[in-house]
Enzyme design. Structure first.
Site, PDB file in Angstrom:
ATOM      1  N   ASP A   7       0.820  -1.201   0.000  1.00 30.65           N
ATOM      2  CA  ASP A   7       0.000   0.000   0.000  1.00 30.65           C
ATOM      3  C   ASP A   7       0.854   1.251   0.000  1.00 30.65           C
ATOM      4  O   ASP A   7       2.046   1.218   0.306  1.00 30.65           O
ATOM      5  CB  ASP A   7      -0.931  -0.004   1.213  1.00 30.65           C
ATOM      6  CG  ASP A   7      -1.929   1.137   1.186  1.00 30.65           C
ATOM      7  OD1 ASP A   7      -2.805   1.112   0.311  1.00 30.65           O
ATOM      8  OD2 ASP A   7      -1.812   2.044   2.026  1.00 30.65           O
ATOM      9  N   LYS A   8       0.220   2.362  -0.311  1.00 22.77           N
ATOM     10  CA  LYS A   8       0.909   3.642  -0.384  1.00 22.77           C
ATOM     11  C   LYS A   8       1.377   4.117   0.982  1.00 22.77           C
ATOM     12  O   LYS A   8       2.505   4.593   1.134  1.00 22.77           O
ATOM     13  CB  LYS A   8      -0.020   4.682  -1.008  1.00 22.77           C
ATOM     14  CG  LYS A   8       0.539   6.099  -1.027  1.00 22.77           C
ATOM     15  CD  LYS A   8      -0.440   7.048  -1.679  1.00 22.77           C
ATOM     16  CE  LYS A   8       0.107   8.471  -1.710  1.00 22.77           C
ATOM     17  NZ  LYS A   8      -0.817   9.403  -2.375  1.00 22.77           N
TER      18      LYS A   8
END
Length: 688
Positions: free
Chosen positions: A299-300
């Site tokens: 994920d970011k």
């Protein structure tokens, strides 16, 4: 614990009945660090500890919240035989796969775009544009490849060290015989030179016209390709196949050597989506995003470490770009030559180093000393319970697009229904507020103008820009929207149907626990025996190993809840032979998918399905309690087992009449596809 706006996406069923406690997670970016564990059981940053510390410490004061989207071992297995639906034609990469603004610079890229418009307006073959001088041969190669891919109708000519572009006369002639889109795709097919691949033009029922096209292709490209007409369902079209021996021997050897170059590395990224990081690296290196392979998506919003492999880039070439990548929040280490690409799911799991701050009981106590003593007992009880009994193996809220107005599972449902336009409009649903990304999305939905929306979309939004480029080129109708989805890499495209399947799985496990309890019941699906569980790289279990619990086995307690499986939706899985089987049928019917085959041929998607354990268990679980000095920049000690606690760590103090809160450090391993935030929820008994 801080309440995430999307926490309601995950049903609330717990396995243990301890009290738990409250706290704040993800207060600092360094509070949520995830490290991939490779198939040998080693953390991928083991050999780069100094770089690990440097990467984490460089973000010590960053207030960005960190959140992790774990890899999906179970979901990855759904892609296993997707190629069966793809046919023989080569997949033409999208025009947006190379970012010319990165390779050429924004001003030269804009000048090239204007030159292309002028070419189409004035219809002349004499115009020429200089892109500038490029002394480095690697940079020149990147420019040639990127320009030809983005604009197949252009020729690139090197007059060292200058590169010039002009219109390709062969393209002009072909575009008078077929559509411009077909001409562009044909030239990309020729430029890609994938051995044994083919390209098919649109239906053409005029034999005379087909003859003209055959003659042109034979005259201009006869050494490279062979053509033939074929009929299918009453229509006739021309198919072009690349000759096996159609290229000069010297060039073939060089290209084969280039194709066989694989470079592995460990990527540390922060505040970047996986696709965003890959898109930037691909543009800077002059390769396609699909030339990068990885074991799992991260994920970011986290500091994450993962292995990657890039094709057609040497270790030396990659090392030359590390300083440039570092400016974009990416650190590369352990760069070396490898023999093959990575495969999705080729990992054992992930290691987590987490910090929960501002600990407090669910119910207040009279004094600070009592609070800290009580918290120590609550934490010990919670950790020991979860270590022994596990937690419900839900997909975390970030699986469905945490914080976004349009949930990924809704997009996936639209794709499974083959509602391409609806899926695109859901994809571009803006968030609240008027940030640049939301403004660009809102503009697209209001005007249907992909070109203007592309100009408004931030350069960092690689996924959105790929879609908008394709929509600008192909239009916003059903066919254009299908092309927009095809512009995304397959791993990103399949993410949305998988998100829908994950949503249904979460609802199924909650219903299973609520209605059938915490024991293995007749009709449940289980591993035949614990020792016979098949550990494939992808985590998928083949059908013969799935066993349906019998009446006698339920009465004798042969199987435990930890052995119970629930199917992920797909076209090869079996469903429980009890009330849960009926539940799945009714759930799909409610979404209009009762006849769904879990294939979307137009997007080359196939979801065979797999089986996911109902429970997950953390391994190598350790924790440590510390005072608030830790939060103010004190030592970040993460060692200590669940039984090690000192008086100094337990006894808080007060400063200026304010209580000195405790922070909890947790370190543990999880299998891939298991969510640390869900494990924390079971420990703390509140939503992350």
């Amino acid at each position: 614990m801080r309440q995430d706006s999307d926490a309601v996406n995950v049903p609330a069923c717990f396995i243990s009945n301890h009290e738990g406690f409250l706290g704040s997670i993800k207060s600092l970016i360094r509070d949520f660090v995830v490290t991939e564990i490779d198939i040998t059981g080693q953390r991928v940053n083991t050999a780069a500890d100094t770089q690990t510390a440097a990467c984490a410490s460089s973000h010590q004061n960053n207030e960005t919240r960190a959140e992790f989207e774990e890899d999906s071992r179970c979901l990855v297995s759904q892609d296993a035989d997707d190629s069966a639906d793809c046919g023989d034609d080569v997949t033409i990469p999208s025009p947006g796969s190379f970012d010319l603004s990165v390779i050429l610079g924004q001003s030269v890229s804009d000048e090239l775009e204007q030159f292309v418009l002028t070419l189409k307006d004035e219809k002349t073959t004499k115009q020429e544009l200089s892109l500038g001088c490029f002394p480095d041969k690697h940079h020149r190669a990147n420019v040639h490849r990127a320009v030809r891919h983005r604009f197949p109708f252009l020729m690139t000519v090197t007059i060292q060290p200058e590169i010039r572009v002009r219109e390709d006369p062969d393209y002009r002639e072909l575009s008078q015989l077929v559509t411009e889109d077909e001409a562009e795709d044909f030239f990309r097919f020729i430029d890609a030179k994938v051995r044994g691949s083919s390209y098919t033009f649109g239906p053409d029922d005029s034999k005379e016209h087909r003859t003209v096209v055959h003659h042109f292709l034979s005259r201009r490209f006869g050494k490279l390709v062979e053509t033939k007409s074929f009929s299918d369902q009453g229509t006739t079209a021309i198919s072009v196949r690349l000759r096996e021996q159609g290229r000069p021997k010297k060039r073939t050897a060089e290209e084969r050597k280039e194709e066989e170059v694989y470079t592995g590395f460990t990527l540390c990224k922060e505040n970047l989506e996986t696709l965003e990081a890959i898109s930037y690296m691909a543009a800077a290196l002059g390769v396609l995003p699909s030339d990068f392979t990885y074991a799992g998506i991260k994920d970011k919003r986290a500091i994450t470490y993962q292995s990657m492999v890039v094709k057609k880039v040497s270790p030396q070439r990659l090392k030359e770009k590390t300083a440039e990548f570092e400016k974009r929040g990416m650190r590369l280490s352990q760069i070396c030559s490898v023999s093959e690409p990575l495969r999705l799911g080729r990992l054992q799991g992930n290691h987590f180093d987490l910090v929960v701050r501002d600990l407090r009981p669910h119910r207040a106590t009279d004094t600070l000393t009592n609070t800290h003593t009580r918290l120590a007992g609550l934490v010990q009880e919670a950790v020991e319970n979860v270590e022994a009994r596990g937690f419900v193996n839900y997909y975390g809220p970030q699986r469905f697009g945490s914080g976004q107005s349009a949930q990924s599972d809704r997009v996936g449902l639209a794709l499974l229904k083959e509602d391409m336009v609806g899926a695109v409009r859901l994809f571009f649903t803006p968030d609240e507020g008027d940030d640049p990304q939301s403004h660009a999305k809102r503009h697209f939905l209001e005007t249907d103008n992909a070109k203007e929306s592309l100009a408004l979309m931030p350069l960092s939004k690689a996924r959105e820009r790929l879609m908008l480029r394709a929509l600008n080129r192909y239009g916003t109708g059903p066919d254009g929207c299908a092309q927009a989805w095809l512009s995304l890499p397959h791993s990103m495209r399949v993410f949305y149907p998988h998100a829908y399947c994950s949503r249904v799985w979460n609802e199924a496990v909650a219903h299973r626990l609520t209605t059938l309890g915490h024991r293995a019941r007749r009709g449940d699906l289980v591993w035949r025996q614990e020792g016979q569980k098949k550990e494939e790289d992808t985590g998928e279990t083949s059908l013969p190993e799935i066993h349906v619990v019998t009446d006698q086995e339920e009465q004798e307690g042969v199987y435990t809840l930890g052995q119970v499986l629930l199917p992920m939706l797909g076209n090869t899985v079996m469903y429980p032979e009890n009330a849960m089987g009926t539940w799945f049928q009714e759930r799909l019917a409610r979404d209009g998918l009762d006849e769904c085959r879990f294939r979307v041929g137009s997007l080359k998607l196939n979801l065979p399905g797999c089986y996911r354990p109902l429970l997950a268990f953390p391994r190598n679980l350790r924790y440590q309690l510390q005072r608030a000095a830790f939060e103010e920049g004190g030592g970040e000690a993460t060692g200590g087992s669940s039984s090690r606690r000192s008086d100094r760590q337990l006894n808080g103090t007060t400063v200026g009449g304010k209580r000195d809160p405790l922070a909890l450090t947790l370190n543990f391993d999880l299998d891939s596809s298991c969510y640390a935030t869900i494990c924390l929820r079971e420990i703390m008994k509140c939503d992350p």
